[in-house]
Motif scaffolding. Structure first.
Motif, PDB file in Angstrom:
ATOM      1  N   ASP A 127      20.208 -13.817 -11.506  1.00 55.21           N
ATOM      2  CA  ASP A 127      20.072 -12.384 -11.753  1.00 55.21           C
ATOM      3  C   ASP A 127      18.590 -12.088 -11.955  1.00 55.21           C
ATOM      4  O   ASP A 127      17.909 -12.758 -12.734  1.00 55.21           O
ATOM      5  N   LEU A 128      18.090 -11.073 -11.261  1.00 51.75           N
ATOM      6  CA  LEU A 128      16.680 -10.733 -11.363  1.00 51.75           C
ATOM      7  C   LEU A 128      16.256 -10.513 -12.808  1.00 51.75           C
ATOM      8  O   LEU A 128      15.189 -10.971 -13.237  1.00 51.75           O
ATOM      9  N   PHE A 129      17.094  -9.847 -13.586  1.00 46.12           N
ATOM     10  CA  PHE A 129      16.700  -9.449 -14.932  1.00 46.12           C
ATOM     11  C   PHE A 129      16.875 -10.574 -15.963  1.00 46.12           C
ATOM     12  O   PHE A 129      16.581 -10.382 -17.143  1.00 46.12           O
ATOM     13  N   ASP A 130      17.325 -11.733 -15.500  1.00 45.43           N
ATOM     14  CA  ASP A 130      17.363 -12.908 -16.365  1.00 45.43           C
ATOM     15  C   ASP A 130      16.082 -13.737 -16.260  1.00 45.43           C
ATOM     16  O   ASP A 130      15.938 -14.735 -16.962  1.00 45.43           O
ATOM     17  N   GLN A 131      15.155 -13.337 -15.399  1.00 41.99           N
ATOM     18  CA  GLN A 131      13.916 -14.099 -15.180  1.00 41.99           C
ATOM     19  C   GLN A 131      12.889 -13.693 -16.238  1.00 41.99           C
ATOM     20  O   GLN A 131      11.892 -13.026 -15.959  1.00 41.99           O
ATOM     21  N   ALA A 132      13.124 -14.125 -17.463  1.00 41.55           N
ATOM     22  CA  ALA A 132      12.347 -13.631 -18.597  1.00 41.55           C
ATOM     23  C   ALA A 132      10.899 -14.099 -18.596  1.00 41.55           C
ATOM     24  O   ALA A 132      10.048 -13.495 -19.259  1.00 41.55           O
ATOM     25  N   ASP A 133      10.587 -15.167 -17.858  1.00 38.72           N
ATOM     26  CA  ASP A 133       9.217 -15.680 -17.845  1.00 38.72           C
ATOM     27  C   ASP A 133       8.379 -15.094 -16.723  1.00 38.72           C
ATOM     28  O   ASP A 133       7.203 -15.449 -16.574  1.00 38.72           O
ATOM     29  N   ALA A 134       8.966 -14.191 -15.930  1.00 37.38           N
ATOM     30  CA  ALA A 134       8.300 -13.722 -14.716  1.00 37.38           C
ATOM     31  C   ALA A 134       8.067 -12.216 -14.729  1.00 37.38           C
ATOM     32  O   ALA A 134       8.812 -11.457 -15.359  1.00 37.38           O
ATOM     33  N   ASN A 135       7.018 -11.798 -14.018  1.00 33.60           N
ATOM     34  CA  ASN A 135       6.891 -10.388 -13.656  1.00 33.60           C
ATOM     35  C   ASN A 135       7.992 -10.060 -12.656  1.00 33.60           C
ATOM     36  O   ASN A 135       8.446 -10.934 -11.917  1.00 33.60           O
ATOM     37  N   LEU A 136       8.410  -8.799 -12.612  1.00 32.30           N
ATOM     38  CA  LEU A 136       9.506  -8.406 -11.724  1.00 32.30           C
ATOM     39  C   LEU A 136       9.024  -7.387 -10.702  1.00 32.30           C
ATOM     40  O   LEU A 136       8.231  -6.500 -11.022  1.00 32.30           O
ATOM     41  N   VAL A 137       9.528  -7.514  -9.482  1.00 29.07           N
ATOM     42  CA  VAL A 137       9.323  -6.511  -8.443  1.00 29.07           C
ATOM     43  C   VAL A 137      10.623  -5.740  -8.274  1.00 29.07           C
ATOM     44  O   VAL A 137      11.684  -6.340  -8.073  1.00 29.07           O
ATOM     45  N   VAL A 138      10.540  -4.413  -8.377  1.00 33.51           N
ATOM     46  CA  VAL A 138      11.717  -3.563  -8.203  1.00 33.51           C
ATOM     47  C   VAL A 138      11.385  -2.519  -7.141  1.00 33.51           C
ATOM     48  O   VAL A 138      10.371  -1.816  -7.254  1.00 33.51           O
ATOM     49  N   GLY A 139      12.210  -2.428  -6.124  1.00 35.59           N
ATOM     50  CA  GLY A 139      11.968  -1.487  -5.041  1.00 35.59           C
ATOM     51  C   GLY A 139      12.445  -0.081  -5.384  1.00 35.59           C
ATOM     52  O   GLY A 139      13.490   0.101  -6.022  1.00 35.59           O
ATOM     53  N   PHE A 140      11.667   0.905  -4.962  1.00 35.83           N
ATOM     54  CA  PHE A 140      12.002   2.321  -5.151  1.00 35.83           C
ATOM     55  C   PHE A 140      11.891   3.041  -3.811  1.00 35.83           C
ATOM     56  O   PHE A 140      11.343   2.511  -2.841  1.00 35.83           O
ATOM     57  N   THR A 141      12.407   4.253  -3.804  1.00 37.41           N
ATOM     58  CA  THR A 141      12.170   5.119  -2.653  1.00 37.41           C
ATOM     59  C   THR A 141      10.825   5.817  -2.825  1.00 37.41           C
ATOM     60  O   THR A 141      10.177   5.704  -3.874  1.00 37.41           O
ATOM     61  N   ASP A 142      10.403   6.545  -1.802  1.00 37.90           N
ATOM     62  CA  ASP A 142       9.086   7.195  -1.856  1.00 37.90           C
ATOM     63  C   ASP A 142       9.044   8.351  -2.846  1.00 37.90           C
ATOM     64  O   ASP A 142       7.959   8.854  -3.164  1.00 37.90           O
ATOM     65  N   THR A 143      10.206   8.768  -3.396  1.00 34.31           N
ATOM     66  CA  THR A 143      10.207   9.827  -4.417  1.00 34.31           C
ATOM     67  C   THR A 143      10.316   9.257  -5.835  1.00 34.31           C
ATOM     68  O   THR A 143      10.246  10.013  -6.800  1.00 34.31           O
ATOM     69  N   PHE A 144      10.513   7.974  -5.970  1.00 33.00           N
ATOM     70  CA  PHE A 144      10.641   7.291  -7.265  1.00 33.00           C
ATOM     71  C   PHE A 144      11.717   7.955  -8.131  1.00 33.00           C
ATOM     72  O   PHE A 144      11.558   8.142  -9.332  1.00 33.00           O
ATOM     73  N   ASP A 145      12.856   8.282  -7.520  1.00 34.04           N
ATOM     74  CA  ASP A 145      13.982   8.856  -8.267  1.00 34.04           C
ATOM     75  C   ASP A 145      14.617   7.800  -9.160  1.00 34.04           C
ATOM     76  O   ASP A 145      14.684   6.613  -8.809  1.00 34.04           O
ATOM     77  N   VAL A 177       3.201   8.861 -15.488  1.00 28.31           N
ATOM     78  CA  VAL A 177       1.801   8.585 -15.820  1.00 28.31           C
ATOM     79  C   VAL A 177       1.190   7.619 -14.804  1.00 28.31           C
ATOM     80  O   VAL A 177       0.056   7.803 -14.347  1.00 28.31           O
ATOM     81  N   GLY A 178       1.948   6.606 -14.428  1.00 26.49           N
ATOM     82  CA  GLY A 178       1.440   5.642 -13.455  1.00 26.49           C
ATOM     83  C   GLY A 178       1.198   6.248 -12.092  1.00 26.49           C
ATOM     84  O   GLY A 178       0.254   5.870 -11.384  1.00 26.49           O
ATOM     85  N   LEU A 179       2.016   7.227 -11.707  1.00 28.06           N
ATOM     86  CA  LEU A 179       1.883   7.853 -10.384  1.00 28.06           C
ATOM     87  C   LEU A 179       0.686   8.799 -10.302  1.00 28.06           C
ATOM     88  O   LEU A 179       0.314   9.216  -9.194  1.00 28.06           O
ATOM     89  N   ARG A 180       0.074   9.135 -11.425  1.00 26.38           N
ATOM     90  CA  ARG A 180      -1.100  10.008 -11.383  1.00 26.38           C
ATOM     91  C   ARG A 180      -2.243   9.390 -10.593  1.00 26.38           C
ATOM     92  O   ARG A 180      -3.114  10.099 -10.077  1.00 26.38           O
ATOM     93  N   ALA A 181      -2.247   8.068 -10.492  1.00 24.90           N
ATOM     94  CA  ALA A 181      -3.334   7.393  -9.783  1.00 24.90           C
ATOM     95  C   ALA A 181      -3.181   7.466  -8.271  1.00 24.90           C
ATOM     96  O   ALA A 181      -4.071   7.016  -7.542  1.00 24.90           O
ATOM     97  N   PHE A 182      -2.073   8.042  -7.793  1.00 23.75           N
ATOM     98  CA  PHE A 182      -1.803   8.059  -6.356  1.00 23.75           C
ATOM     99  C   PHE A 182      -1.731   9.493  -5.836  1.00 23.75           C
ATOM    100  O   PHE A 182      -1.285  10.406  -6.550  1.00 23.75           O
ATOM    101  N   THR A 183      -2.145   9.666  -4.617  1.00 25.45           N
ATOM    102  CA  THR A 183      -2.118  10.985  -3.985  1.00 25.45           C
ATOM    103  C   THR A 183      -0.821  11.152  -3.212  1.00 25.45           C
ATOM    104  O   THR A 183      -0.521  10.334  -2.325  1.00 25.45           O
ATOM    105  N   PRO A 184      -0.026  12.172  -3.528  1.00 29.31           N
ATOM    106  CA  PRO A 184       1.231  12.383  -2.795  1.00 29.31           C
ATOM    107  C   PRO A 184       0.951  12.691  -1.311  1.00 29.31           C
ATOM    108  O   PRO A 184      -0.124  13.164  -0.949  1.00 29.31           O
ATOM    109  N   VAL A 185       1.951  12.431  -0.498  1.00 30.29           N
ATOM    110  CA  VAL A 185       1.821  12.743   0.930  1.00 30.29           C
ATOM    111  C   VAL A 185       2.579  14.020   1.289  1.00 30.29           C
ATOM    112  O   VAL A 185       2.515  14.481   2.429  1.00 30.29           O
TER     113      VAL A 185
END
Length: 467
Positions: A246-264, A300-308
């Motif tokens: 399970d991805l969320f059981d990897q307690a020693d690792a950083n995680l990559v989680v995929g989102f759509t371009d709207t970050f819903d 807050v994190g998305l402020r660093a990016f310019t929307p398309v």
């Protein structure tokens, strides 16, 4: 002074100043017989019987035998000392042994430990038995590497060699057991496994060897847990690992989680985002179900990016309307590690997420530089990205895995310190649907020479995955 090396840990051979010296079969047997004496003098009578196989004593035979032995000893001394420096007489000494029948000539082989491989082997093993694990592992490995076959092979069935052969065999077994113990103590049981397997192949009826191998395999199973494949990216300190879990059981690792371009993230009534999606699980399991707090951090994190672009309320009445470029990666620090929220699919106005292989590749290629910059060189865990609601239908699961591996390996060619480990986490429910053979082939393709070769192999592996 000539540098002499006598080797009997396998077929006997003699080297002087690094060059092999040819010996006749009889001279070889004489040399090995003197080695078997383990530093003790050997009477001519014993040499005549055990090297030449002569037992009968006819009139005048003793003198003829002495002459023959002396001739062969002289031949051996000359082989040991081709420059006639006196080394031959130093290595094979002559003495007289008093007996009831008069004095008898004896010959004794006098070699320094560095001149006789069995003596050096003995010193290495005995020293390693009392050394700390790291020192012991190196010494045991060096000692075992000296073994080329059965010790004293030319006289292995002779009674006069039995004592030394038995001692060398016991030292070999002690070295193997010691190497297994040292590597296990150092947390490297995988390096101990081939040694244990060889012991069992050679001694299948030895309960101690069989039990040791079973214990080692159990330790490895426990250590690797759900690990399916592991491969080192050439030229880096990074492993690519496939694990069941399970991805969320990897307690020693950083995680990559995929989102759509709207970050819903809204999951109400499963309209915009499914409650079964990885994004929804991230909010629930990592952020304690606090979606509003999570959304604020994402915003807050998305402020660093310019929307398309921005959709109208009429065209997209539900969910977020601001769109960001594919590959946009928001870094979310959580308890000393990082969550990398990466956009790799597009959420249509019909609220259906879609991605093609090119968009998935682009998202991954833009993800790895962010991981390298903000990931603290921790392991990074990635789910089977693109296999679920993102609907990358053109690729099967093995091809999706290869695309992740290929883009990661290609970026490692530019920056070898991306992460200590790329961990691709495959949920048990998905495991039966993935053929790991193409993944193994992709991992093997990484073994190119040089950085340029690694880049090409990585791109080739990813191309095969996307083909």
């Amino acid at each position: 002074m000539a540098h002499i090396r006598v080797s009997v840990l396998g077929p006997a051979k003699l080297e002087v100043d690094g060059a092999p010296v040819h010996l006749t079969p009889l001279s070889t047997r004489l040399l090995v017989r003197l080695v078997a004496a383990d530093g003790e003098p050997v009477p001519v009578r014993s040499l005549r019987r055990e090297v030449w196989g002569l037992n009968a004593e006819l009139p005048g035979q003793a003198q003829r035998d002495r002459n023959e032995v002396q001739k062969r000893v002289l031949e051996l001394r000359r082989a040991l000392d081709p420059e006639r420096t006196g080394e031959g007489a130093r290595v094979i000494t002559t003495d007289q042994l008093p007996t009831a029948r008069g004095s008898e000539t004896t010959y004794q082989l006098v070699l320094r430990p560095s001149e006789l491989d069995s003596a050096e082997f003995t010193e290495l093993v005995n020293g390693a038995l009392h050394a700390a694990p790291a020192t012991a592992a190196r010494a045991f490995a060096d000692a075992l590497a000296m073994l080329r076959g059965r010790p004293l092979a030319e006289v292995a069935e002779e009674p006069f060699a039995a004592g030394l052969i038995r001692r060398l065999d016991e030292l070999r077994d002690a070295a193997r057991e010691g190497l297994i113990r040292a590597q296990t103590d150092l947390g490297r049981p995988d390096l101990a496994l081939p040694v244990a397997e060889r012991m069992v192949r050679e001694r299948p009826d030895d309960p101690r060897a069989v039990a040791g191998l079973a214990a080692l395999r159990a330790l490895l199973r426990e250590r690797h847990g759900g690990e399916l494949l592991r491969h080192r990216v050439p030229g880096t300190g990074t492993d690519v690992v496939l694990v069941r879990g399970d991805l969320f059981d990897q307690a020693d690792a950083n995680l990559v989680v995929g989102f759509t371009d709207t970050f819903d993230t809204a999951t109400e009534q499963d309209v915009v985002i499914s409650r079964e999606s990885v994004q929804a699980q991230l909010v629930e399991r990592v952020f304690g179900g606090q979606r509003r707090a999570f959304d604020e951090r994402l915003r807050v994190g998305l402020r660093a990016f310019t929307p398309v672009g921005t959709e109208s309320a009429r065209d997209k009445p539900r969910g977020r309307r601001t769109r960001y470029p594919i590959g946009t990666t928001v870094v979310l620090p959580v308890d000393g590690r990082r969550i990398f929220a990466v956009a790799y699919s597009r959420l249509g106005n019909d609220l259906v997420a879609r991605a093609d292989p090119a968009e998935l590749r682009l998202g991954l290629e833009r993800l790895w530089p962010t991981v390298a910059r903000y990931g603290l060189f921790k392991p990074v865990a990635v789910p089977l990205i693109g296999s679920g609601l993102a609907r990358v239908v053109e690729l099967d699961r093995a091809q999706l895995v290869n695309l992740v591996i290929g883009t990661f390996a290609a970026y490692c060619g530019h920056d070898p310190a991306v992460a200590r480990e790329l961990r691709i986490v495959i949920h048990p429910d998905e495991l039966a649907a993935i053929d790991l053979a193409p993944v193994e082939a992709c991992l093997r393709s990484l073994d190119g020479a040089g950085r340029e070769g690694r880049d090409g192999a990585g791109r080739e592996g990813a191309a095969r995955g996307a083909g």
